[in-house]
Design a protein around this motif. Structure first.
Motif, mmCIF file in Angstrom:
data_model
loop_
_atom_site.group_PDB
_atom_site.id
_atom_site.type_symbol
_atom_site.label_atom_id
_atom_site.label_comp_id
_atom_site.label_asym_id
_atom_site.label_seq_id
_atom_site.Cartn_x
_atom_site.Cartn_y
_atom_site.Cartn_z
ATOM 1 N N LEU A 30 0.969 -1.287 0.069
ATOM 2 C CA LEU A 30 -0.125 -0.013 -0.078
ATOM 3 C C LEU A 30 0.783 1.171 0.027
ATOM 4 C CD1 LEU A 30 -2.756 -0.978 2.591
ATOM 5 C CD2 LEU A 30 -2.821 -0.812 0.099
ATOM 6 N N GLU A 31 0.407 2.334 -0.750
ATOM 7 C CA GLU A 31 0.819 3.463 -0.524
ATOM 8 C C GLU A 31 0.154 4.582 0.135
ATOM 9 O OE1 GLU A 31 1.678 4.703 -4.725
ATOM 10 O OE2 GLU A 31 3.044 3.423 -4.871
ATOM 11 N N MET A 32 0.799 5.401 0.710
ATOM 12 C CA MET A 32 -0.019 6.400 1.648
ATOM 13 C C MET A 32 -0.979 7.177 0.993
ATOM 14 S SD MET A 32 1.130 6.423 4.806
ATOM 15 C CE MET A 32 0.659 8.100 5.305
ATOM 16 N N SER A 33 -0.604 7.625 -0.451
ATOM 17 C CA SER A 33 -1.754 8.342 -1.390
ATOM 18 C C SER A 33 -2.818 7.346 -1.587
ATOM 19 C CB SER A 33 -0.968 8.759 -2.804
ATOM 20 O OG SER A 33 -0.426 7.762 -3.130
ATOM 21 N N ARG A 38 -8.636 6.980 -0.184
ATOM 22 C CA ARG A 38 -9.621 6.250 0.195
ATOM 23 C C ARG A 38 -10.649 7.038 1.407
ATOM 24 N NH1 ARG A 38 -11.507 2.343 -3.276
ATOM 25 N NH2 ARG A 38 -12.419 1.632 -1.420
ATOM 26 N N ILE A 39 -9.793 7.360 2.407
ATOM 27 C CA ILE A 39 -10.362 7.871 3.589
ATOM 28 C C ILE A 39 -10.984 9.341 3.013
ATOM 29 C CG2 ILE A 39 -10.000 9.150 5.559
ATOM 30 C CD1 ILE A 39 -7.790 6.967 6.361
ATOM 31 N N ALA A 40 -10.486 10.093 2.334
ATOM 32 C CA ALA A 40 -10.742 11.479 1.823
ATOM 33 C C ALA A 40 -12.146 11.064 0.674
ATOM 34 C CB ALA A 40 -9.691 11.999 1.109
ATOM 35 N N ASP A 41 -12.019 10.068 0.010
ATOM 36 C CA ASP A 41 -13.176 9.769 -0.987
ATOM 37 C C ASP A 41 -14.340 9.527 -0.059
ATOM 38 O OD1 ASP A 41 -11.682 10.424 -3.093
ATOM 39 O OD2 ASP A 41 -11.479 8.267 -3.518
ATOM 40 N N PHE A 43 -15.206 10.386 2.992
ATOM 41 C CA PHE A 43 -15.715 11.317 3.702
ATOM 42 C C PHE A 43 -15.377 12.749 3.071
ATOM 43 C CE2 PHE A 43 -14.516 7.988 6.644
ATOM 44 C CZ PHE A 43 -15.550 7.732 7.428
ATOM 45 N N SER A 44 -15.676 12.992 1.936
ATOM 46 C CA SER A 44 -15.373 13.897 0.946
ATOM 47 C C SER A 44 -15.992 15.250 1.628
ATOM 48 C CB SER A 44 -15.582 13.715 -0.449
ATOM 49 O OG SER A 44 -17.161 13.524 -0.675
ATOM 50 N N THR A 45 -16.947 15.213 2.019
ATOM 51 C CA THR A 45 -17.538 16.590 2.414
ATOM 52 C C THR A 45 -17.365 16.787 3.863
ATOM 53 O OG1 THR A 45 -19.852 15.442 2.833
ATOM 54 C CG2 THR A 45 -19.430 16.402 0.361
ATOM 55 N N ASP A 46 -16.869 15.659 4.676
ATOM 56 C CA ASP A 46 -16.752 15.859 5.848
ATOM 57 C C ASP A 46 -15.472 16.122 6.695
ATOM 58 O OD1 ASP A 46 -19.639 15.504 6.300
ATOM 59 O OD2 ASP A 46 -19.553 13.402 6.067
ATOM 60 N N LEU A 47 -14.588 15.709 5.863
ATOM 61 C CA LEU A 47 -13.259 15.736 6.298
ATOM 62 C C LEU A 47 -12.045 16.263 5.226
ATOM 63 C CD1 LEU A 47 -12.352 11.926 7.776
ATOM 64 C CD2 LEU A 47 -12.565 14.282 8.994
ATOM 65 N N PHE A 48 -11.049 17.088 5.891
ATOM 66 C CA PHE A 48 -9.850 17.369 5.040
ATOM 67 C C PHE A 48 -8.810 16.721 5.479
ATOM 68 C CE2 PHE A 48 -6.321 20.259 4.673
ATOM 69 C CZ PHE A 48 -6.361 20.328 3.251
ATOM 70 N N VAL A 49 -8.218 15.720 4.493
ATOM 71 C CA VAL A 49 -7.270 14.864 5.031
ATOM 72 C C VAL A 49 -5.699 15.046 4.269
ATOM 73 C CG1 VAL A 49 -6.689 12.319 4.248
ATOM 74 C CG2 VAL A 49 -8.813 13.104 4.504
ATOM 75 N N ILE A 50 -4.502 15.203 4.851
ATOM 76 C CA ILE A 50 -3.394 15.496 4.353
ATOM 77 C C ILE A 50 -2.549 14.202 4.769
ATOM 78 C CG2 ILE A 50 -3.562 17.821 4.016
ATOM 79 C CD1 ILE A 50 -1.935 17.916 6.666
ATOM 80 N N TRP A 51 -1.307 13.979 4.118
ATOM 81 C CA TRP A 51 -0.454 12.892 4.547
ATOM 82 C C TRP A 51 0.872 12.940 4.158
ATOM 83 C CZ3 TRP A 51 -4.156 13.060 0.597
ATOM 84 C CH2 TRP A 51 -3.599 12.848 -0.738
ATOM 85 N N SER A 52 1.719 12.227 4.726
ATOM 86 C CA SER A 52 3.168 12.266 4.712
ATOM 87 C C SER A 52 3.419 11.380 3.360
ATOM 88 C CB SER A 52 3.972 11.744 5.867
ATOM 89 O OG SER A 52 3.529 10.335 6.181
ATOM 90 N N GLU A 53 4.626 11.747 2.931
ATOM 91 C CA GLU A 53 5.288 10.834 1.769
ATOM 92 C C GLU A 53 5.575 9.448 2.125
ATOM 93 O OE1 GLU A 53 5.606 11.922 -1.392
ATOM 94 O OE2 GLU A 53 4.613 13.829 -0.833
ATOM 95 N N ASP A 54 5.601 8.560 1.381
ATOM 96 C CA ASP A 54 6.108 7.235 1.590
ATOM 97 C C ASP A 54 7.396 7.130 2.209
ATOM 98 O OD1 ASP A 54 3.501 5.935 0.699
ATOM 99 O OD2 ASP A 54 4.005 6.459 -1.322
ATOM 100 N N ASN A 55 8.140 7.831 1.890
ATOM 101 C CA ASN A 55 9.436 7.833 2.421
ATOM 102 C C ASN A 55 9.643 8.542 3.682
ATOM 103 O OD1 ASN A 55 9.694 10.316 1.297
ATOM 104 N ND2 ASN A 55 11.434 9.862 0.013
#
Length: 73
Positions: A30-33, A38-41, A43-55
């Motif tokens: 799995l990759e972080m993106s 999948r989380i952002a999709d 809860f698209s109208t309820d959550l703002f999602v950011i993530w770190s890079e895979d490395n």
């Protein structure tokens, strides 16, 4: 980046921080993106999602709840 600026005023001051296990992510190929999108999709109208890079040293997904558009505007 522009999307985050447009909804900054709707973001909660509270933050949900998820730290993922690198070994389990690699085992499942799995990759972080992918995980974060999948989380952002879901809860698209309820959550703002950011993530770190895979490395990154730590694999972290950060989520902030969003107020409905008509509530604060």
């Amino acid at each position: 980046m522009m999307k985050s600026l447009l909804i900054l005023h709707r973001q909660s001051p509270w933050l949900l921080r998820l730290e993922l296990d690198r070994a389990k992510m690699l085992d499942r190929k799995l990759e972080m993106s992918y995980v974060a999108s999948r989380i952002a999709d879901a809860f698209s109208t309820d959550l703002f999602v950011i993530w770190s890079e895979d490395n990154s040293d730590k694999l972290v997904i950060r989520c902030r709840s969003l107020t409905p558009k008509n509530e604060k505007e």
